[in-house]
Scaffold this motif. Sequence first.
Motif, PDB file in Angstrom:
ATOM      1  N   VAL A 126      11.432  26.746 -25.063  1.00 53.24           N
ATOM      2  CA  VAL A 126      10.848  27.508 -23.964  1.00 53.24           C
ATOM      3  C   VAL A 126      11.128  28.978 -24.225  1.00 53.24           C
ATOM      4  O   VAL A 126      12.277  29.356 -24.498  1.00 53.24           O
ATOM      5  CB  VAL A 126      11.469  27.087 -22.609  1.00 53.24           C
ATOM      6  N   LEU A 127      10.099  29.801 -24.144  1.00 50.37           N
ATOM      7  CA  LEU A 127      10.303  31.241 -24.297  1.00 50.37           C
ATOM      8  C   LEU A 127      11.288  31.726 -23.241  1.00 50.37           C
ATOM      9  O   LEU A 127      11.175  31.374 -22.060  1.00 50.37           O
ATOM     10  CB  LEU A 127       8.979  31.994 -24.134  1.00 50.37           C
ATOM     11  N   GLN A 128      12.235  32.556 -23.645  1.00 45.99           N
ATOM     12  CA  GLN A 128      13.250  33.032 -22.713  1.00 45.99           C
ATOM     13  C   GLN A 128      12.674  33.931 -21.626  1.00 45.99           C
ATOM     14  O   GLN A 128      13.330  34.146 -20.607  1.00 45.99           O
ATOM     15  CB  GLN A 128      14.388  33.719 -23.467  1.00 45.99           C
ATOM     16  N   VAL A 129      11.465  34.413 -21.801  1.00 52.51           N
ATOM     17  CA  VAL A 129      10.817  35.214 -20.753  1.00 52.51           C
ATOM     18  C   VAL A 129      10.121  34.314 -19.716  1.00 52.51           C
ATOM     19  O   VAL A 129       9.457  34.812 -18.823  1.00 52.51           O
ATOM     20  CB  VAL A 129       9.806  36.227 -21.342  1.00 52.51           C
ATOM     21  N   ARG A 130      10.304  32.975 -19.822  1.00 49.39           N
ATOM     22  CA  ARG A 130       9.637  32.024 -18.919  1.00 49.39           C
ATOM     23  C   ARG A 130      10.657  31.164 -18.179  1.00 49.39           C
ATOM     24  O   ARG A 130      10.718  29.948 -18.360  1.00 49.39           O
ATOM     25  CB  ARG A 130       8.676  31.132 -19.702  1.00 49.39           C
ATOM     26  N   PRO A 131      11.484  31.763 -17.309  1.00 47.15           N
ATOM     27  CA  PRO A 131      12.497  30.966 -16.602  1.00 47.15           C
ATOM     28  C   PRO A 131      11.900  29.863 -15.725  1.00 47.15           C
ATOM     29  O   PRO A 131      12.526  28.817 -15.535  1.00 47.15           O
ATOM     30  CB  PRO A 131      13.272  32.001 -15.781  1.00 47.15           C
ATOM     31  N   ARG A 132      10.711  30.050 -15.209  1.00 49.56           N
ATOM     32  CA  ARG A 132      10.069  28.999 -14.404  1.00 49.56           C
ATOM     33  C   ARG A 132       9.803  27.764 -15.260  1.00 49.56           C
ATOM     34  O   ARG A 132       9.995  26.628 -14.815  1.00 49.56           O
ATOM     35  CB  ARG A 132       8.772  29.541 -13.790  1.00 49.56           C
TER      36      ARG A 132
END
Length: 164
Positions: A126-132
């Motif tokens: 998961v991209l770390q800029v995508r916490p959701r």
Amino acid sequence: MLTEQPGAEMDPESVLRVFNSNPDFIDDSEGRIGKFAYTLDEVKAWAMFQHPLRANQRYLVVRPLGSVELIGMGDMLTPHPRGNYAALGLLIMNREWQGQGLGREVAVAVETMLAAERWRELELVVLQVRPRSRRFWEKCGYRFVGDSLNETQQPCWVFRKALG
């Protein structure tokens, strides 16, 4: 539905609609450069519509029951080149279909299918800029195992889940 022939099961126009319904995902995955949509020519050039496909590459097609409309898609490697485990590279749903439990339903279906094929573990990043997105996968039972970089050198969280 899983396919090794994505061009036969998905047309570029339908894939474009799924992706372009998620402009925030596009911006995040492109490195936050202000790109919020893809063009049809860009999608047609993607590896999924080229031959030959990457070794061990599989795609999943998500449609509502009784419909031919593409509402989501994903890709997997079975096995992943670095180990004897399955890896989910992407699961994306059309924005209009999100929040209805379909993503979780698709995740369970993929896990069930892979377990039946005797895969013991599924990995995803998961991209770390995508916490959701991270919260979604954690709610699906995935455990954080570390940090990494994806193929485009973006920081990612790595998650795994035992199957079966």
